[in-house]
Enzyme design. Structure first.
Site, PDB file in Angstrom:
ATOM      1  N   PRO A  85       0.818  -1.222   0.000  1.00 28.46           N
ATOM      2  CA  PRO A  85       0.000   0.000   0.000  1.00 28.46           C
ATOM      3  C   PRO A  85       0.846   1.262   0.000  1.00 28.46           C
ATOM      4  O   PRO A  85       1.803   1.393   0.762  1.00 28.46           O
ATOM      5  CB  PRO A  85      -0.816  -0.140   1.285  1.00 28.46           C
ATOM      6  CG  PRO A  85      -1.015  -1.612   1.413  1.00 28.46           C
ATOM      7  CD  PRO A  85       0.293  -2.219   0.943  1.00 28.46           C
ATOM      8  N   CYS A  86       0.447   2.178  -0.890  1.00 27.27           N
ATOM      9  CA  CYS A  86       1.323   3.300  -1.210  1.00 27.27           C
ATOM     10  C   CYS A  86       0.853   4.611  -0.626  1.00 27.27           C
ATOM     11  O   CYS A  86       1.451   5.652  -0.892  1.00 27.27           O
ATOM     12  CB  CYS A  86       1.425   3.440  -2.731  1.00 27.27           C
ATOM     13  SG  CYS A  86      -0.171   3.727  -3.542  1.00 27.27           S
ATOM     14  N   GLN A  87      -0.232   4.630   0.157  1.00 31.41           N
ATOM     15  CA  GLN A  87      -0.741   5.906   0.648  1.00 31.41           C
ATOM     16  C   GLN A  87       0.306   6.751   1.356  1.00 31.41           C
ATOM     17  O   GLN A  87       0.321   7.969   1.211  1.00 31.41           O
ATOM     18  CB  GLN A  87      -1.942   5.694   1.584  1.00 31.41           C
ATOM     19  CG  GLN A  87      -3.181   5.190   0.885  1.00 31.41           C
ATOM     20  CD  GLN A  87      -3.264   3.674   0.904  1.00 31.41           C
ATOM     21  OE1 GLN A  87      -2.240   2.998   1.000  1.00 31.41           O
ATOM     22  NE2 GLN A  87      -4.459   3.139   0.804  1.00 31.41           N
ATOM     23  N   PHE A  89       3.206   7.304   0.600  1.00 29.18           N
ATOM     24  CA  PHE A  89       4.173   7.892  -0.306  1.00 29.18           C
ATOM     25  C   PHE A  89       3.530   8.556  -1.515  1.00 29.18           C
ATOM     26  O   PHE A  89       4.214   9.107  -2.348  1.00 29.18           O
ATOM     27  CB  PHE A  89       5.153   6.816  -0.780  1.00 29.18           C
ATOM     28  CG  PHE A  89       5.822   6.116   0.371  1.00 29.18           C
ATOM     29  CD1 PHE A  89       6.820   6.727   1.087  1.00 29.18           C
ATOM     30  CD2 PHE A  89       5.399   4.857   0.762  1.00 29.18           C
ATOM     31  CE1 PHE A  89       7.417   6.097   2.163  1.00 29.18           C
ATOM     32  CE2 PHE A  89       5.996   4.212   1.829  1.00 29.18           C
ATOM     33  CZ  PHE A  89       7.003   4.843   2.537  1.00 29.18           C
ATOM     34  N   ASN A 124       5.228   0.469  -6.745  1.00 29.69           N
ATOM     35  CA  ASN A 124       4.715   1.569  -5.946  1.00 29.69           C
ATOM     36  C   ASN A 124       4.673   2.843  -6.777  1.00 29.69           C
ATOM     37  O   ASN A 124       5.074   2.857  -7.942  1.00 29.69           O
ATOM     38  CB  ASN A 124       5.562   1.759  -4.680  1.00 29.69           C
ATOM     39  CG  ASN A 124       4.708   2.162  -3.484  1.00 29.69           C
ATOM     40  OD1 ASN A 124       4.198   3.269  -3.449  1.00 29.69           O
ATOM     41  ND2 ASN A 124       4.556   1.250  -2.522  1.00 29.69           N
TER      42      ASN A 124
END
Length: 389
Positions: A85-87, A89, A124
Site C-alpha cells: 500500500p502506497c498511501q 508515499f 509503488n
C-alpha cells in the site's frame, strides 16, 4: 501449465499483478488481500476461470496475520510479488512515510525473509523517489538486497540502514534494480508512471546482469506522427484527419523532418474501446459485463478528463474508489463522460472476461490500485527467461 513456477501475491487487490504473473506461467499458491471487495473480485474470477487460481487460496486478511499462519516454507515459492500500500508515499497522501501504519513494506520484506523466493517484484508510486522519501526508499532496497540483516527492537530505520550497508552476509542476498516505468511506453493506453523494485536471488544464473534500464517499444512521437503527418491513426479508425490543432503546425514540421520513429505508436483511449458499444446511462450493455453508462460527468479544477485520442491519465483509486478527472473521457467538442468499469479495466490491461462483481466505486478502486496486467506479465516473463527458467 507444465512450465509453471510458483508465486505468492501480496496486497493482491483486484488481481492485476496476479493476472500478469499468471500469464507469465506462475502458479499462485496464495493471494493475500485484506479488503473484502477486492477479495470478492479475486474469488469470483477464480470460479469463472479455474485456470487462474484456486478461490481457496485467496486469503482475505492482513499480510502480517497471513504470514504468521501460512504453512508455506522456504523452497516452495519462486516469486513474491505485490504493490505494498502506497498511501504514505503518494503525492496525494499525508506524507507520513515510515511512521504511517499503512506502510506495508516491512510486512512485504518479512515475507521475503521467510520464503526466500527466487524473484521479487514490488510496485509503488513515483512519490517514493521524491527527495523527501528517497532515503527511505533506498533503505527498502538495501533490506531487499540483504534481507537476513534484520532490524532489532526499537532500532530506528536510519540506524538499521547504516548497519545493512556495512554488513557482508554470506547467506541470502538479492541483486536489486529500480525501474520507473510509464505504461504508455509499453503499449497500454494510459500514462501511468510507477516504480518497480526487481530482486533476483544472487545464487541464480545471470542474476547480476539484469539490466538497470527497461525500455518500452512504444513512442509518443510515433503517435503524433501517425496522427498529424501521415494520418494513419485516423485511417485505422475509419476517419478523415481532423483539422490540425492550434499550435501543432511547428511540431508537425519537426516530426516530418525527423521522420517516423521506429517504435510503435502510443495507444489511445479510442484504441482501447474499439469493439465496445457506446454506453447507455443506467443500462448494462448486452453481452459486455461492467459496461454501464454513468451520468453527471463534469470538469472541475485539475480534473478535466482525458482526451479521447491520447492515452488516458492515470486511472487512480481515489478515497472513495473513483478519482473524478482521471475517470472521464474528454471528446473533441469538449463534452465529457465517465469511463465505464469495463473501459477502465481495458485501459489497465484486464481482459474482457475478467469481471468486477462489486459496486462501481469498489470496482474502480480495485482497477485504479492494480498493477497494469501487461506490465506485470512482461516483467515476470523477462525474469524467468533471464535466468533460464
Amino acid at each position: 501449465m507444465s512450465n509453471s513456477l510458483t508465486s505468492v501475491e501480496l496486497f493482491a487487490g483486484g488481481g492485476g499483478m496476479a493476472l500478469g504473473t499468471r500469464n507469465a506461467e506462475f502458479e499462485h499458491l496464495a493471494l493475500v488481500e485484506w479488503h473484502k471487495p477486492a477479495a470478492t473480485i479475486l474469488r469470483h474470477n477464480a470460479e469463472l476461470h479455474p485456470n487462474l487460481w484456486n478461490k481457496d487460496d485467496v486469503h482475505e486478511k492482513d499480510v502480517r496475520i497471513w504470514l504468521k499462519q501460512t504453512d508455506l516454507k522456504e523452497g516452495q515459492v519462486d516469486l513474491v510479488a505485490g504493490g505494498p500500500p502506497c498511501q504514505p508515499f503518494s503525492l496525494a497522501g499525508v506524507h507520513a512515510g515510515d511512521d504511517d501504519d499503512r506502510n506495508m513494506f516491512p510486512a512485504a520484506l518479512d515475507v521475503v525473509r521467510k520464503l526466500r523466493p527466487k524473484f521479487v517484484i514490488f510496485e509503488n508510486v513515483p512519490g517514493l523517489t521524491r527527495p523527501s522519501f528517497s532515503p527511505y526508499f533506498s533503505y527498502i532496497r538495501h533490506q531487499l538486497e540483504k534481507p537476513t540483516v534484520t532490524p532489532t527492537e526499537d532500532e530506528l530505520w536510519a540506524e538499521h540502514d547504516a548497519r545493512i550497508k556495512k554488513a557482508r552476509p554470506r547467506s541470502l542476498r538479492y541483486h536489486v534494480t529500480q525501474h520507473l516505468i510509464d505504461a504508455a511506453d509499453f503499449g497500454l493506453p494510459q500514462n501511468r508512471r510507477r516504480v518497480f523494485l526487481i530482486g533476483i536471488r544472487t545464487d541464480l544464473p545471470n542474476a547480476d546482469t539484469w539490466p538497470d534500464k527497461i525500455d518500452g517499444e512504444f513512442s509518443r512521437d510515433a503517435l503524433l506522427y501517425d496522427q498529424w503527418v501521415t494520418g494513419d491513426y485516423w485511417t485505422s479508425h475509419g476517419m478523415a484527419m481532423p483539422v490540425l490543432p492550434d499550435g501543432m503546425e511547428e511540431r508537425k514540421r519537426e516530426l516530418k523532418e525527423l521522420g517516423r520513429p521506429e517504435k510503435a505508436r502510443w495507444q489511445t483511449i479510442r484504441d482501447a474501446v474499439v469493439g465496445l458499444p457506446e454506453p447507455v446511462n443506467g443500462v448494462d450493455a448486452e453481452g459486455v459485463t461492467n459496461h454501464r453508462g454513468i451520468p453527471g460527468a463534469r470538469a472541475y479544477p485539475k480534473h478535466s478528463g482525458s482526451p479521447f485520442d491520447w492515452p488516458a491519465k492515470t486511472i487512480k483509486a481515489g478515497v472513495h474508489g473513483v478519482s473524478g478527472g482521471e475517470a472521464m473521457i474528454r471528446f473533441d467538442d469538449n463534452s465529457l463522460r465517465y469511463l465505464t468499469v469495463r473501459e477502465s479495466a481495458r485501459i489497465q490491461g484486464f481482459p474482457d472476461d475478467y469481471e468486477f462483481p462489486v459496486a462501481r466505486s469498489r470496482s474502480m478502486g480495485a482497477i485504479g490500485n492494480a498493477v497494469a496486467v501487461p506490465i506485470a506479465e512482461l516483467l515476470a516473463r523477462r525474469l524467468r527467461n533471464h535466468v533460464g527458467l
